[in-house]
Design a protein around this motif. Structure first.
Motif, PDB file in Angstrom:
ATOM      1  N   GLN A   1      45.944  41.984  31.602  1.00  0.00           N
ATOM      2  CA  GLN A   1      44.942  40.916  31.504  1.00  0.00           C
ATOM      3  C   GLN A   1      45.490  39.699  30.759  1.00  0.00           C
ATOM      4  O   GLN A   1      46.416  39.818  29.954  1.00  0.00           O
ATOM      5  CB  GLN A   1      43.700  41.422  30.769  1.00  0.00           C
ATOM      6  CG  GLN A   1      43.947  41.689  29.287  1.00  0.00           C
ATOM      7  CD  GLN A   1      42.691  42.131  28.542  1.00  0.00           C
ATOM      8  OE1 GLN A   1      42.569  43.265  28.100  1.00  0.00           O
ATOM      9  NE2 GLN A   1      41.766  41.213  28.402  1.00  0.00           N
TER      10      GLN A   1
ATOM     11  N   PHE B   1      50.269  42.935  39.377  1.00  0.00           N
ATOM     12  CA  PHE B   1      49.331  43.802  40.073  1.00  0.00           C
ATOM     13  C   PHE B   1      49.731  43.971  41.540  1.00  0.00           C
ATOM     14  O   PHE B   1      49.868  45.084  42.043  1.00  0.00           O
ATOM     15  CB  PHE B   1      47.925  43.213  39.957  1.00  0.00           C
ATOM     16  CG  PHE B   1      46.868  44.084  40.550  1.00  0.00           C
ATOM     17  CD1 PHE B   1      46.388  45.193  39.866  1.00  0.00           C
ATOM     18  CD2 PHE B   1      46.326  43.800  41.802  1.00  0.00           C
ATOM     19  CE1 PHE B   1      45.408  46.006  40.412  1.00  0.00           C
ATOM     20  CE2 PHE B   1      45.353  44.599  42.358  1.00  0.00           C
ATOM     21  CZ  PHE B   1      44.885  45.709  41.666  1.00  0.00           C
ATOM     22  N   SER B   2      49.951  42.835  42.214  1.00  0.00           N
ATOM     23  CA  SER B   2      50.150  42.929  43.663  1.00  0.00           C
ATOM     24  C   SER B   2      51.532  43.468  44.020  1.00  0.00           C
ATOM     25  O   SER B   2      51.682  44.183  45.003  1.00  0.00           O
ATOM     26  CB  SER B   2      49.923  41.566  44.330  1.00  0.00           C
ATOM     27  OG  SER B   2      50.884  40.650  43.846  1.00  0.00           O
TER      28      SER B   2
ATOM     29  N   LEU C   1      42.616  40.855  42.933  1.00  0.00           N
ATOM     30  CA  LEU C   1      42.493  42.118  42.179  1.00  0.00           C
ATOM     31  C   LEU C   1      41.406  43.012  42.771  1.00  0.00           C
ATOM     32  O   LEU C   1      40.985  43.977  42.139  1.00  0.00           O
ATOM     33  CB  LEU C   1      42.169  41.844  40.705  1.00  0.00           C
ATOM     34  CG  LEU C   1      43.214  41.095  39.866  1.00  0.00           C
ATOM     35  CD1 LEU C   1      42.756  40.954  38.425  1.00  0.00           C
ATOM     36  CD2 LEU C   1      44.562  41.796  39.882  1.00  0.00           C
TER      37      LEU C   1
ATOM     38  N   TYR D   1      48.322  53.085  40.532  1.00  0.00           N
ATOM     39  CA  TYR D   1      48.513  51.905  39.674  1.00  0.00           C
ATOM     40  C   TYR D   1      48.613  52.355  38.217  1.00  0.00           C
ATOM     41  O   TYR D   1      47.973  53.339  37.822  1.00  0.00           O
ATOM     42  CB  TYR D   1      47.319  50.940  39.792  1.00  0.00           C
ATOM     43  CG  TYR D   1      47.249  50.214  41.114  1.00  0.00           C
ATOM     44  CD1 TYR D   1      46.915  50.893  42.285  1.00  0.00           C
ATOM     45  CD2 TYR D   1      47.511  48.850  41.203  1.00  0.00           C
ATOM     46  CE1 TYR D   1      46.859  50.228  43.508  1.00  0.00           C
ATOM     47  CE2 TYR D   1      47.446  48.177  42.409  1.00  0.00           C
ATOM     48  CZ  TYR D   1      47.123  48.867  43.558  1.00  0.00           C
ATOM     49  OH  TYR D   1      47.062  48.210  44.757  1.00  0.00           O
TER      50      TYR D   1
ATOM     51  N   LEU E   1      48.194  46.988  36.102  1.00  0.00           N
ATOM     52  CA  LEU E   1      46.987  46.220  35.775  1.00  0.00           C
ATOM     53  C   LEU E   1      47.049  45.775  34.311  1.00  0.00           C
ATOM     54  O   LEU E   1      47.180  46.612  33.406  1.00  0.00           O
ATOM     55  CB  LEU E   1      45.753  47.101  36.023  1.00  0.00           C
ATOM     56  CG  LEU E   1      44.377  46.469  35.805  1.00  0.00           C
ATOM     57  CD1 LEU E   1      44.170  45.244  36.683  1.00  0.00           C
ATOM     58  CD2 LEU E   1      43.273  47.497  36.071  1.00  0.00           C
TER      59      LEU E   1
ATOM     60  N   LEU F   1      37.312  38.506  41.633  1.00  0.00           N
ATOM     61  CA  LEU F   1      38.321  39.527  41.952  1.00  0.00           C
ATOM     62  C   LEU F   1      39.012  39.228  43.276  1.00  0.00           C
ATOM     63  O   LEU F   1      40.222  39.378  43.420  1.00  0.00           O
ATOM     64  CB  LEU F   1      37.679  40.921  41.987  1.00  0.00           C
ATOM     65  CG  LEU F   1      37.193  41.422  40.628  1.00  0.00           C
ATOM     66  CD1 LEU F   1      36.529  42.787  40.773  1.00  0.00           C
ATOM     67  CD2 LEU F   1      38.358  41.510  39.643  1.00  0.00           C
TER      68      LEU F   1
ATOM     69  N   CYS G   1      48.606  38.550  38.208  1.00  0.00           N
ATOM     70  CA  CYS G   1      48.438  38.763  39.657  1.00  0.00           C
ATOM     71  C   CYS G   1      49.700  39.331  40.292  1.00  0.00           C
ATOM     72  O   CYS G   1      49.632  40.245  41.118  1.00  0.00           O
ATOM     73  CB  CYS G   1      48.062  37.456  40.357  1.00  0.00           C
ATOM     74  SG  CYS G   1      46.424  36.890  39.896  1.00  0.00           S
TER      75      CYS G   1
ATOM     76  N   ARG H   1      40.084  45.885  44.677  1.00  0.00           N
ATOM     77  CA  ARG H   1      40.459  47.173  45.260  1.00  0.00           C
ATOM     78  C   ARG H   1      39.240  48.082  45.153  1.00  0.00           C
ATOM     79  O   ARG H   1      38.385  47.903  44.294  1.00  0.00           O
ATOM     80  CB  ARG H   1      41.583  47.848  44.459  1.00  0.00           C
ATOM     81  CG  ARG H   1      42.911  47.165  44.479  1.00  0.00           C
ATOM     82  CD  ARG H   1      43.628  47.323  45.821  1.00  0.00           C
ATOM     83  NE  ARG H   1      44.950  46.719  45.779  1.00  0.00           N
ATOM     84  CZ  ARG H   1      45.192  45.409  45.827  1.00  0.00           C
ATOM     85  NH1 ARG H   1      44.200  44.551  45.930  1.00  0.00           N
ATOM     86  NH2 ARG H   1      46.430  44.955  45.770  1.00  0.00           N
TER      87      ARG H   1
ATOM     88  N   ASP I   1      47.477  51.566  34.582  1.00  0.00           N
ATOM     89  CA  ASP I   1      46.349  50.824  34.001  1.00  0.00           C
ATOM     90  C   ASP I   1      46.617  50.475  32.543  1.00  0.00           C
ATOM     91  O   ASP I   1      46.324  51.260  31.650  1.00  0.00           O
ATOM     92  CB  ASP I   1      45.074  51.680  34.124  1.00  0.00           C
ATOM     93  CG  ASP I   1      43.890  51.031  33.430  1.00  0.00           C
ATOM     94  OD1 ASP I   1      43.945  49.815  33.172  1.00  0.00           O
ATOM     95  OD2 ASP I   1      42.913  51.743  33.152  1.00  0.00           O
TER      96      ASP I   1
END
Ligand code: PMP
Length: 461
Positions: A400, A392-393, A37, A57, A398, A32, A389, A39, A59
């Motif tokens: 996959q 997310f950032s 990722l 966020y 989020l 992570l 990534c 947090r 999800d």
């Protein structure tokens, strides 16, 4: 004062990663951290997560699909509070608890051609039961499974896993043979050998988000039955409304002999899973009073699990989640198809309902190909990991990677997802695609960093 959870959590807040490094799987924290990722999550509601900085966020990983109803659903929470407050006599074991019986009734009502339910605690356990039932009923040892299948990681389920990396070093496993997904001729050949108990298949594969070709499941059932073998549909991920129908086999005109259910059935709270089958199959296994416990597990009929399952099924009906999953899924795919026309890296947009895959591949332009190809040669899935990534950032979304044999981003929004959240995802996604397509140096440097740490591996679901 004695044990107080709230005090404990307050006094140890922020120590999660440290504790994992010391006592649980230390690789988790490392992975992570390497991909950015990490947090500390402090709150969740519906499709949203909040970190300890107060940032919200979106999800769309949904706990690998567990949060079909979103997080902390009030109806499921209320049912669980009611179980606790009622101080029920749980797991007496020498009993026939009402709630488990009601869950059996509620599941069978949704799959009219199946009669019986075995309750357990996880997807992989539901698969174990399915494999055992099929082997016992047919008296045959071998199970067929599809390339890139994922059915769980306990020893039986692992035998029918299509990922070599999962299996390496854990053999010998059960007799099992792999056939290509969607290939009826290969199934005919394998089934004709006469030792096959069943084919286990995901109607929509979690790995790579591959949808069974139209008619495949019905044709497979025909071949299997002609060879006295069974069809097991694994609905652990694609079932319970995710594809816009209650179960994903319903998109094909087929009646599987056994199905497995888990994830969303839990309401996102209590592990619960089910293996559903016909009377003749179930009755062959539990054929006499002396065989009453021939396949069983201690927690299988616990009241919290049954209450969560009952509440989850009722929420799917009451909130019209099947229709919403179908409509929002179409909306999301249409938006993504419009993006695909603009961004050269997008090769395919596929899926069913709210199980959506975006496949990336080498772009036409020589300049961009020169960046994509070395990355993809280093490790398949690395490009997708870069997208995950950045989403997310930079955009607090989020998601996959869905495969390690191809570049696929998987989206599993909660079933009640809204057009507004689709808008949130799409603006983030298009910004990331734009940044990558513009070939801006930092993003590719970031990808090279990932590659050198060699950490871009797909999640297990
Ligand atoms: N089958 C399928 C299709 C799955 O997606 C999963 C989990 N990702 C499993 C089985 C295993 O379920 P669990 O992780 O609950 O054991």
């Amino acid at each position: 004062m004695g044990f107080d959870l709230a005090d404990l959590v307050k006094s140890r807040a922020g120590e999660g990663s440290q504790l994992w490094s010391r006592y649980l799987n230390p690789q988790t924290s490392k992975v992570l951290h390497s991909v950015g990722l990490d947090r500390q999550w402090v709150r969740a509601q519906g499709p949203y997560l909040w970190d300890d900085q107060g940032d919200r966020y979106l999800d769309w990983l949904a706990g690998f699909g567990v949060f079909g109803l979103g997080r902390n659903h009030p109806v499921v929470a209320r049912a669980l509070h009611q179980v606790l407050d009622a101080e029920l006599a749980d797991m007496v074991k020498m009993d026939t608890p009402l709630l488990a019986g009601l869950l059996g009734e509620a599941l069978v009502a949704r799959v009219p051609h199946l009669d019986r339910v075995y309750l357990c605690n996880s997807g992989t356990e539901a698969v174990e039961a399915a494999l055992k039932f099929a082997r016992y009923y047919t008296g045959r040892p071998r199970v067929l499974y599809c390339g890139h299948a994922y059915h769980g990681l306990t020893a039986g389920a692992l035998s029918v896993n299509g990922g070599k990396a999962f299996k390496a070093g854990f053999g010998p496993l059960l007799p099992a043979s792999e056939i290509p997904f969607g290939d009826i001729a290969a199934l005919e050949k394998a089934a004709a050998k006469g030792d096959v108990a069943a084919l286990i298949v995901e109607p929509v594969q979690g790995k790579g988000v591959q949808v069974a070709p139209p008619g495949y499941l019905a044709a497979a059932a025909g071949v299997l039955h002609a060879n006295k073998a069974l069809l097991i549909c694994d609905e652990v991920q694609a079932g319970m409304g995710r594809t816009g129908r209650m179960f994903s086999f319903e998109h094909d005109a087929v009646e599987p002999d056994i199905i497995t259910v888990a994830k969303t059935l839990s309401g996102g709270y209590v592990p619960v899973a089910a293996t559903m089958t016909r009377e003749d199959i179930f009755g062959s296994v539990y054929s006499s009073m002396t065989r009453v416990l021939v396949h069983d597990t201690t927690y299988s009929h616990n009241n919290m699990a049954a209450a969560a399952g009952l509440a989850a099924l009722s929420v799917i009906d009451d909130e019209g989640l099947l229709a919403n999953a179908a409509a929002r899924g179409d909306e999301l795919r249409r938006s993504l198809e419009r993006s695909a026309a603009r961004f050269d890296f997008i090769k395919d947009v596929r899926g069913r309902g709210l199980m959506v895959g975006i496949e990336f591949g080498a772009p036409g332009s020589l300049r961009l190909k020169g960046r994509y190809s070395p990355l993809s040669a280093l490790r398949k899935g690395l490009f997708t990991q870069m997208v995950v990534c950045r989403l997310f950032s930079e955009h607090r979304v989020l998601t996959q990677t869905a495969a390690d044999h191809m570049d696929v981003l998987k989206l599993l929004p909660p079933l009640a997802t809204t057009s507004e959240d689709i808008g949130w995802f799409m603006s983030g996604f298009e910004a990331v695609m734009g940044e990558i397509q513009a070939s801006s140096r930092p993003v590719w440097q970031f990808a090279k960093g990932l590659a050198s740490r060699s950490l871009a591996r797909s999640s297990h679901a």
